[in-house]
Design a protein around this motif. Structure first.
Motif, PDB file in Angstrom:
ATOM      1  N   SER A 130       0.854  -1.180   0.000  1.00  0.00           N
ATOM      2  CA  SER A 130       0.000   0.000   0.000  1.00  0.00           C
ATOM      3  C   SER A 130       0.891   1.232   0.000  1.00  0.00           C
ATOM      4  O   SER A 130       2.111   1.123  -0.113  1.00  0.00           O
ATOM      5  N   TYR A 131       0.266   2.382   0.181  1.00  0.00           N
ATOM      6  CA  TYR A 131       1.054   3.606   0.271  1.00  0.00           C
ATOM      7  C   TYR A 131       2.056   3.539   1.431  1.00  0.00           C
ATOM      8  O   TYR A 131       3.074   4.221   1.416  1.00  0.00           O
ATOM      9  N   ALA A 132       1.737   2.714   2.446  1.00  0.00           N
ATOM     10  CA  ALA A 132       2.564   2.689   3.656  1.00  0.00           C
ATOM     11  C   ALA A 132       3.467   1.470   3.753  1.00  0.00           C
ATOM     12  O   ALA A 132       4.365   1.440   4.587  1.00  0.00           O
ATOM     13  N   THR A 133       3.219   0.434   2.952  1.00  0.00           N
ATOM     14  CA  THR A 133       4.034  -0.781   3.054  1.00  0.00           C
ATOM     15  C   THR A 133       4.486  -1.249   1.686  1.00  0.00           C
ATOM     16  O   THR A 133       3.774  -1.126   0.696  1.00  0.00           O
ATOM     17  N   ARG A 134       5.696  -1.836   1.674  1.00  0.00           N
ATOM     18  CA  ARG A 134       6.224  -2.410   0.438  1.00  0.00           C
ATOM     19  C   ARG A 134       5.886  -3.892   0.338  1.00  0.00           C
ATOM     20  O   ARG A 134       6.303  -4.557  -0.599  1.00  0.00           O
TER      21      ARG A 134
ATOM     22  N   ARG B 115       4.881  19.789  12.791  1.00  0.00           N
ATOM     23  CA  ARG B 115       5.784  18.856  12.115  1.00  0.00           C
ATOM     24  C   ARG B 115       5.030  17.567  11.781  1.00  0.00           C
ATOM     25  O   ARG B 115       4.127  17.170  12.519  1.00  0.00           O
ATOM     26  N   PRO B 116       5.412  16.901  10.670  1.00  0.00           N
ATOM     27  CA  PRO B 116       4.743  15.627  10.379  1.00  0.00           C
ATOM     28  C   PRO B 116       5.047  14.603  11.470  1.00  0.00           C
ATOM     29  O   PRO B 116       6.066  14.715  12.169  1.00  0.00           O
ATOM     30  N   TRP B 117       4.188  13.639  11.634  1.00  0.00           N
ATOM     31  CA  TRP B 117       4.385  12.619  12.667  1.00  0.00           C
ATOM     32  C   TRP B 117       4.459  11.230  12.051  1.00  0.00           C
ATOM     33  O   TRP B 117       5.468  10.551  12.174  1.00  0.00           O
ATOM     34  N   LEU B 118       3.439  10.815  11.326  1.00  0.00           N
ATOM     35  CA  LEU B 118       3.465   9.480  10.720  1.00  0.00           C
ATOM     36  C   LEU B 118       4.101   9.498   9.334  1.00  0.00           C
ATOM     37  O   LEU B 118       4.611   8.488   8.866  1.00  0.00           O
ATOM     38  N   ARG B 119       4.066  10.640   8.667  1.00  0.00           N
ATOM     39  CA  ARG B 119       4.645  10.739   7.320  1.00  0.00           C
ATOM     40  C   ARG B 119       6.113  11.111   7.434  1.00  0.00           C
ATOM     41  O   ARG B 119       6.459  12.172   7.914  1.00  0.00           O
ATOM     42  N   HIS B 120       6.976  10.182   7.034  1.00  0.00           N
ATOM     43  CA  HIS B 120       8.415  10.439   7.113  1.00  0.00           C
ATOM     44  C   HIS B 120       8.978  10.805   5.749  1.00  0.00           C
ATOM     45  O   HIS B 120      10.171  10.891   5.601  1.00  0.00           O
ATOM     46  N   GLY B 121       8.158  10.910   4.751  1.00  0.00           N
ATOM     47  CA  GLY B 121       8.657  11.136   3.403  1.00  0.00           C
ATOM     48  C   GLY B 121       8.279  10.003   2.468  1.00  0.00           C
ATOM     49  O   GLY B 121       8.711   9.959   1.327  1.00  0.00           O
ATOM     50  N   GLY B 122       7.464   9.088   2.969  1.00  0.00           N
ATOM     51  CA  GLY B 122       7.040   7.940   2.161  1.00  0.00           C
ATOM     52  C   GLY B 122       5.961   8.305   1.152  1.00  0.00           C
ATOM     53  O   GLY B 122       5.695   7.552   0.231  1.00  0.00           O
ATOM     54  N   TRP B 123       5.301   9.410   1.371  1.00  0.00           N
ATOM     55  CA  TRP B 123       4.320   9.905   0.399  1.00  0.00           C
ATOM     56  C   TRP B 123       4.393  11.428   0.426  1.00  0.00           C
ATOM     57  O   TRP B 123       4.816  12.009   1.424  1.00  0.00           O
ATOM     58  N   THR B 138      -1.684   3.165  -4.210  1.00  0.00           N
ATOM     59  CA  THR B 138      -0.671   4.134  -4.639  1.00  0.00           C
ATOM     60  C   THR B 138       0.650   3.888  -3.918  1.00  0.00           C
ATOM     61  O   THR B 138       0.697   3.871  -2.692  1.00  0.00           O
ATOM     62  N   ALA B 139       1.710   3.685  -4.668  1.00  0.00           N
ATOM     63  CA  ALA B 139       3.027   3.559  -4.029  1.00  0.00           C
ATOM     64  C   ALA B 139       3.889   4.721  -4.488  1.00  0.00           C
ATOM     65  O   ALA B 139       3.977   4.995  -5.680  1.00  0.00           O
ATOM     66  N   CYS B 140       4.453   5.429  -3.549  1.00  0.00           N
ATOM     67  CA  CYS B 140       5.293   6.565  -3.906  1.00  0.00           C
ATOM     68  C   CYS B 140       6.726   6.212  -3.532  1.00  0.00           C
ATOM     69  O   CYS B 140       6.971   5.518  -2.548  1.00  0.00           O
ATOM     70  N   PRO B 141       7.709   6.671  -4.310  1.00  0.00           N
ATOM     71  CA  PRO B 141       9.094   6.430  -3.915  1.00  0.00           C
ATOM     72  C   PRO B 141       9.387   7.182  -2.620  1.00  0.00           C
ATOM     73  O   PRO B 141       8.943   8.323  -2.451  1.00  0.00           O
ATOM     74  N   GLY B 142      10.058   6.530  -1.690  1.00  0.00           N
ATOM     75  CA  GLY B 142      10.361   7.176  -0.412  1.00  0.00           C
ATOM     76  C   GLY B 142      11.412   8.257  -0.579  1.00  0.00           C
ATOM     77  O   GLY B 142      12.383   8.070  -1.287  1.00  0.00           O
ATOM     78  N   VAL B 143      11.170   9.394   0.014  1.00  0.00           N
ATOM     79  CA  VAL B 143      12.157  10.472  -0.009  1.00  0.00           C
ATOM     80  C   VAL B 143      12.511  10.781   1.436  1.00  0.00           C
ATOM     81  O   VAL B 143      11.668  11.241   2.201  1.00  0.00           O
TER      82      VAL B 143
END
Lengths: 171, 514
Positions: A130-134, B115-123, B138-143
């Motif tokens: 998902s958006y949160a897991t690979r 500041r963000p808390w759960l979002r570390h740059g994964g989306w 939706t999968a986003c490249p981690g930044v």
């Protein structure tokens, strides 16, 4: 102090059962002896929780209780991946742990094995991708073996250690 | 505007405990929250929902624990200007919850830490996963982005970063210590590493399968979360479970409490250099898990609680087996407790370490076990009992010292009480079925399930969609309340005592990160 000594004496060695019996304790001992033959007392494991629910962690911790007595067989968990032969990875790899997991893998010395633990590690489990897991660990770093189960029981983990170390040629 | 609003306009909310729901405007939101705070209520949890497809609005929900009942305030927030009044001033726990709501839904509190808390740059920061128009796949490249920790300045101050991978079989999280020599001046936590998108995942599951995901929100509290989920679902469906089901569920919950406490007591001994404690307690725990496997089919009772019932019943022989086991555990725990209590070296490490004073615990709104070790008399099994706890009449443990020793004593007290409750449950097990039908659920209704797990109160807020689908499901672990209290407890202690102090709290990472 006397109470402590009395209690230790009364508890005895829980992992020591007659080898001919079919009890789980006997199997534990067999696996220990095998691992000992292959590795002496030098097999080192680094565990990385890459987003697990903490269920697999409970069973990995159980490996060190007196019944499975992993440390008694010379297999120890180490604090750094640089000291480890095996990376034990749990969880559907969370996006937030992806980088840390890759870094841990990269610094391990060769030869190295990676075991993906649990349904999540093996195939993504109920969380999937998902958006949160690979999803499964194998999609993030190369995996040598998987131990399915939710969570897998300590005996399954021990058997995987036995299997992977008996076939050292594989990845 | 006042609390009368709740009395006048509060509508009953389907739940396993008394609960009411009141729709408020932004001004009432702040005013009622302030009055609830003055009346001694605690903020249980805070969550948001994207209802723009229904009425063009977002909704924010705040659940308060008022003596004897739960009060849920509901605030509609404009879809095009999603800002709501912050609750952080009166309720410190709101700070991180509000940051999490922003990361997932893009609705922001009007003041406080942004500041963000759960979002570390994964989306991306302009994409919000819990919005209905966000595709779960939706999968986003981690930044990877640097996180602005609060710096402590001064002569000789340096930082120690720890994690997210810890030196043991522990969940991931990051701790940033600012220290002088060995003394900790400040600890700042950064969590969210185990964020798995649980809330979004729920929305892809049918109502009757959500309990399996709830069981995996936090693996060590699987009974508590799956019971809370099933209780919310059953309240929505108007289903009543049999007294036998309620008793078996309570038995499972108490076994979960005992197993976790026993495991922690061993680990706490070990962290204080007393390996004997770990050996003894971990063997005790293993025997319990093996009996769980034999009797309930799973070592940690995962998926034992199912909608309308429990997965398997117990027969008279099993009841005898469990009763005998209880006698054995009690004998062992009493003997080991005497050894712990009399061990000067161990008590020297426990006493005074990681003190969370009752006044800070109260201001921070500490929950559950941690609260009870710091003088907060709150145990939902006692203060807001759901079936079968009303008849069981449990006693809550309570200590005032707030140090590691107090958290050890609370665990010992609770193990003894849970053993007593387990015995009562087994001796008075009602006859009857262990499954009840859970009929169709009306859509667009919210149900709550609340359970006092071994760490403290957990909640599942479940909104049904059509047909038989989950529209929104929010899960809350008491670690949200208690993580910030660790920051207070560690101040002035030495870095090498942190593992011991942290273990004495033993808070959830996955349960918190969601």
């Amino acid at each position: 102090m006397l109470n402590i000594i009395k209690r230790i004496r009364r508890t005895g060695i829980l992992s020591d059962a007659p080898p001919e019996s079919d009890q789980p304790e006997a199997r534990v001992r067999g696996i220990h002896e095998h691992l000992h033959r292959v590795f002496g007392r030098a097999l080192r494991i680094r565990h990385v929780d890459a987003g697990s629910c903490n269920g697999c962690e409970l069973e990995i911790q159980a490996l060190t209780n007196p019944y499975y007595n992993l440390e008694g067989a010379g297999i120890a968990f180490v604090a750094s991946p640089r000291h480890a032969d095996i990376l034990l990875v749990t969880g559907p790899v969370s996006v937030n742990m992806e980088e840390a997991l890759k870094r841990a893998y990269d610094v391990m010395p060769e030869p190295r094995w990676v075991i993906a633990v649990g349904d999540c590690g093996a195939c993504g489990g109920i969380f999937g991708t998902s958006y949160a897991t690979r999803g499964r660990v194998g999609d993030v770093i190369p995996v040598s073996a998987t131990v399915p189960g939710c969570p897998p029981e300590p005996m399954a983990l021990l058997q995987c250690l036995l299997h992977i170390t008996s076939h050292p040629g594989q990845p | 505007m006042s609390l009368e609003l709740i009395a006048q306009e509060g509508r009953r909310l389907p739940a396993n405990v008394p609960a009411r729901r009141v729709a408020v405007d932004a001004q009432q939101w702040t005013a009622v929250a302030r009055q609830l705070q003055e009346a001694g209520a605690g903020l249980f949890t805070l969550w948001g929902a994207d209802d723009r497809d229904r009425d063009g609005m977002f909704h924010v929900f705040a659940a308060f624990l008022v003596p004897g009942e739960l009060v849920v305030l509901e605030l509609a927030v404009a879809g095009d200007r999603p800002v709501y009044p912050s609750l952080e001033r009166g309720f410190p726990v709101a700070a991180r919850l509000q940051r999490a709501i922003h990361d997932l839904l893009g609705i922001r509190a009007d003041e406080g830490d942004a500041r963000p808390w759960l979002r570390h740059g994964g989306w991306p920061e302009d994409r919000f996963p819990l919005r209905k128009d966000f595709d779960a796949a939706t999968a986003c490249p981690g930044v990877s982005r640097p996180y602005p920790f609060v710096r402590v300045e001064g002569e000789g101050v340096h930082e120690i970063p720890v994690g997210p991978i810890h030196a043991g079989t522990i969940e991931p999280g990051h701790f940033r210590f600012s220290v002088v020599g060995e003394k900790v001046l400040r600890l700042e936590e950064r969590l969210g590493y185990a964020h798995k998108g649980v809330a979004k995942r729920f929305e892809a599951l049918p109502l009757l399968e959500g309990h399996r995901l709830a069981a995996r929100v936090c693996g060590d509290s699987t009974v508590a979360f799956s019971w809370a989920y099933c209780a919310a679902l059953e309240a929505l469906a108007g289903a009543t479970v049999s007294p036998r089901t309620a008793s078996l569920r309570a038995l499972a919950l108490e076994r979960e409490r005992i197993a976790n406490h026993v495991g922690d007591l061993g680990a706490l001994g070990n962290d204080a250099g007393f390996a004997f404690g770990l050996t003894q307690f971990s063997a005790l725990k293993e025997r319990m898990l093996r009996l769980n496997r034999e009797v309930f089919g799973q070592r940690y009772l995962m998926d034992y609680i199912v909608p309308g019932g429990v997965r398997s019943d117990v027969g008279p022989r099993t009841v005898r087996l469990l009763l005998d086991e209880g006698v054995g555990i009690e004998r062992d725990v009493v003997a080991l407790r005497a050894i712990y209590d009399e061990h000067a070296g161990l008590q020297d490490r426990f006493k005074g370490a990681g003190q969370l004073t009752p006044s800070i615990a109260k201001t921070q709104g500490a929950f559950g076990l941690v609260g009870r070790a710091s003088g907060i008399e709150q145990d939902l099994r006692v203060t807001m009992p759901w079936a079968p706890y009303g008849e069981l009449r449990p006693t809550a443990a309570l200590r005032m010292e707030g140090d590691v020793a107090a958290r050890v004593q609370v665990r010992f007290d609770e193990v003894m009480e849970s053993l007593r409750l387990s015995r009562l449950l087994l001796e008075q097990l009602p006859q009857g079925s262990t499954s009840a039908p859970v009929a169709a659920v009306d859509s667009d209704r919210i149900g709550l399930g609340v359970v006092e797990g071994w760490r403290g109160p957990v909640m599942v807020a479940l909104e049904a969609g059509a047909p038989s689908a989950i529209r929104r499901c929010h899960v809350h672990d008491p670690s949200w309340q208690n993580w910030p209290t660790v920051d207070h407890a560690i101040i002035g202690n030495i870095v090498p005592d942190f593992p011991l102090i942290n273990k004495s709290f033993n808070l959830a990472y996955s349960g918190h990160d969601g």
